[in-house]
Scaffold this active site. Structure first.
Site, PDB file in Angstrom:
ATOM      1  N   GLY A   5     -55.219 -21.574 -11.339  1.00 23.32           N
ATOM      2  CA  GLY A   5     -54.829 -22.978 -11.373  1.00 23.32           C
ATOM      3  C   GLY A   5     -56.047 -23.853 -11.530  1.00 23.32           C
ATOM      4  O   GLY A   5     -57.190 -23.396 -11.484  1.00 23.32           O
ATOM      5  N   SER A   6     -55.809 -25.141 -11.719  1.00 17.03           N
ATOM      6  CA  SER A   6     -56.917 -26.082 -11.864  1.00 17.03           C
ATOM      7  C   SER A   6     -56.502 -27.439 -11.351  1.00 17.03           C
ATOM      8  O   SER A   6     -55.315 -27.770 -11.296  1.00 17.03           O
ATOM      9  CB  SER A   6     -57.366 -26.176 -13.324  1.00 17.03           C
ATOM     10  OG  SER A   6     -56.323 -26.682 -14.136  1.00 17.03           O
ATOM     11  N   GLY A   7     -57.477 -28.230 -10.959  1.00 14.03           N
ATOM     12  CA  GLY A   7     -57.249 -29.590 -10.478  1.00 14.03           C
ATOM     13  C   GLY A   7     -58.307 -30.507 -11.042  1.00 14.03           C
ATOM     14  O   GLY A   7     -59.058 -30.142 -11.951  1.00 14.03           O
ATOM     15  N   GLY A   8     -58.361 -31.713 -10.495  1.00 15.23           N
ATOM     16  CA  GLY A   8     -59.311 -32.681 -11.001  1.00 15.23           C
ATOM     17  C   GLY A   8     -60.751 -32.311 -10.735  1.00 15.23           C
ATOM     18  O   GLY A   8     -61.655 -32.744 -11.460  1.00 15.23           O
TER      19      GLY A   8
ATOM     20  N   ASP B 229     -55.355 -32.190   5.568  1.00 12.12           N
ATOM     21  CA  ASP B 229     -54.447 -32.178   4.423  1.00 12.12           C
ATOM     22  C   ASP B 229     -53.471 -31.008   4.530  1.00 12.12           C
ATOM     23  O   ASP B 229     -53.311 -30.232   3.591  1.00 12.12           O
ATOM     24  CB  ASP B 229     -55.243 -32.103   3.119  1.00 12.12           C
ATOM     25  CG  ASP B 229     -54.418 -32.554   1.906  1.00 12.12           C
ATOM     26  OD1 ASP B 229     -53.402 -33.265   2.107  1.00 12.12           O
ATOM     27  OD2 ASP B 229     -54.788 -32.195   0.774  1.00 12.12           O
TER      28      ASP B 229
END
Length: 481
Positions: free
Chosen positions: A17-20, A133
């Site tokens: 996966g990837s995020g900002g 979180d």
């Protein structure tokens, strides 16, 4: 970032996966004969000292804790281009968000998951670390055979917002996921372990009911919540003692919560013991498809948004910042995509009714949702379209909503460094625009009157203002008069 052959001494198998801020790869430790997850800082943040420091701090926080219920960091390094990476425990069974999207858990399963997450939080707190979180996407599952039995273990991951308790007592960054964030955290107050307890209480509410206790559109809303509604309904009642345990963890005033995580989890399990709880089928938490270490040819590499497991109708939408559960669509073969990208970097995307069209960079079209949304306070769906993932990168959302007057509420963006004064334009205040910068990148919120009783709500997240303005200029509404 294209698929690398190796990251350090680890052979890369596929992207998880990837995020900002980072990309996570499934890799193989050939020396220890074991799969690992490698989190690599995104190349566009290499020169940002604050982002880099936060990335490295996550590894240090995780390294402090030795618990089977917290993702472990086994190694760290730096690539040739200077980007740091963390070698972590591979969660081969996905996330709690995945499981809840697939269907409800039994009450016993849900409470056992909360017990395990509580053990992870307690381990963090003993090492003077806050998570800050706790949410379904950050509860990971992995196969555990350490006791001679094949079972699935829950563990906490992603300490990107983690802070030491000492640091939190002096300076607190306002951040978190609104529906799971404690009021004092949303206000930016100094924090202690009771903030994580509140988030665990919200998670408990979700796994027992299938819906979160709140649907806050922003951290500003999370700062002053009303008391959470009861767990039970007329059709699915819960014992009063169990209701009271969860309600105490969700107390707006932290002084009214349980003294610590262990007290909360102990009271929860005691209140559930021997009680008749609302039925739900026992589900096998194992997912055989998730354990494949090699590349899965049938799985398209597309980004996905944060799922909202409590919303069975995936065609309805809340505020743009919370658009979730989107069904991603693959663009096709990579070679065709690259050819088209060179020919025309922008493409036109419309909602399924043809009411709204967007011109967006072709690279944003990793996910598309075109089935409409439910504006706040409305019970019916209105045309809407979203391209890209607001959680993982550049994205745009545009949706119609009813109303005669200019909407007063614009979602806040506390992750951004600065917000410019709102600009209203046109006779009779026909539009309002608010620009947030340093998010990183830029976020533009805009509402525009398109008829006497219809407004168009737009949110654009982009790496730069020029692209955001280009996307805004390419939005069209059709068939309205």
């Amino acid at each position: 970032m294209s698929l690398p052959v190796r990251l350090g001494r680890y052979a890369v198998r596929r992207r998880i996966g990837s995020g900002g801020f980072a990309t996570v790869w499934l890799a193989y430790d050939e020396q220890l004969d074991s799969p690992v997850a490698i989190k690599v800082l995104a190349d566009n943040w290499t020169e940002d000292s604050q982002v880099r420091r936060r990335f490295v701090e996550e590894g240090r926080f995780l390294r402090k804790v030795d618990s089977p219920h917290v993702v472990g960091v086994h190694d760290a390094g730096e690539l040739e281009d200077g980007r740091p990476y963390l070698v972590m425990t591979y969660a081969d069974q996905g996330t709690l968000a995945d499981r809840l999207t697939a269907g409800p858990l039994s009450a016993d399963q849900g409470i056992d998951i909360i017990r395990q997450v509580g053990l992870g939080l307690s381990a963090l707190h003993r090492r003077e670390v806050l998570h800050r979180d706790v949410k379904p996407q950050n509860v990971l599952f992995r196969t555990d055979e350490s006791q001679g039995v094949d079972q699935v273990r829950a563990m906490l991951g992603d300490l990107g917002l983690g802070k030491s308790l000492d640091m939190s007592s002096r300076l607190t960054m306002i951040a978190g996921t609104p529906s799971f964030t404690a009021p004092e955290q949303a206000r930016g107050d100094a924090l202690d372990a009771r903030a994580d307890q509140y988030s665990l209480g919200a998670l408990t509410y979700l796994v027992l009911t299938g819906r979160p206790p709140y649907a806050h559109a922003s951290l500003a809303a999370a700062a002053q919540p009303a008391p959470a509604p009861p767990l039970g309904t007329a059709n699915r009642p819960y014992p009063a003692a169990l209701e009271a345990v969860v309600a105490r963890a969700l107390s707006v005033d932290r002084a009214d919560r349980w003294p610590d995580i262990d007290s909360f989890v102990g009271a929860l399990t005691a209140a559930a013991a021997g009680q008749e709880l609302p039925p739900a089928p026992e589900r096998d938490l194992r997912d055989p498809e998730l354990t494949a270490v090699g590349v899965r040819p049938s799985a398209p590499q597309v980004a996905s948004t944060e799922p909202t497991p409590s919303t069975p109708d995936r065609r309805s939408r809340r505020w743009p910042v919370l658009v979730a559960g989107i069904l991603a669509t693959a663009l096709g073969a990579a070679g065709v995509w690259l050819h088209l990208e060179r020919q025309d970097p922008y493409v036109t995307v419309s909602d399924d009714q043809g009411s709204i069209s967007l011109e967006v960079p072709r690279s944003w079209r990793t996910t598309v949702a075109d089935g409409g949304w439910q504006p706040p306070g409305q019970s019916i769906s209105y045309p809407a379209v979203q391209v890209g993932s607001p959680k993982d990168g550049p994205a745009v959302f545009a949706g119609l909503m009813p109303g005669a007057a200019l909407p007063e509420l614009l979602p806040g963006h506390p992750e951004c460094d600065d917000v410019r004064p709102r600009v209203r334009g046109g006779a009779g205040e026909r539009s309002e625009t608010e620009v947030h910068t340093g998010c990183p990148g830029v976020v533009v919120e805009r509402v525009v009157r398109v008829t006497d009783n219809r407004w168009l709500w737009v949110q654009v997240r982009s790496d730069d203002s020029a692209t955001a303005n280009r996307v805004l200029d390419g939005i069209r509404v059709h068939g309205l008069s």
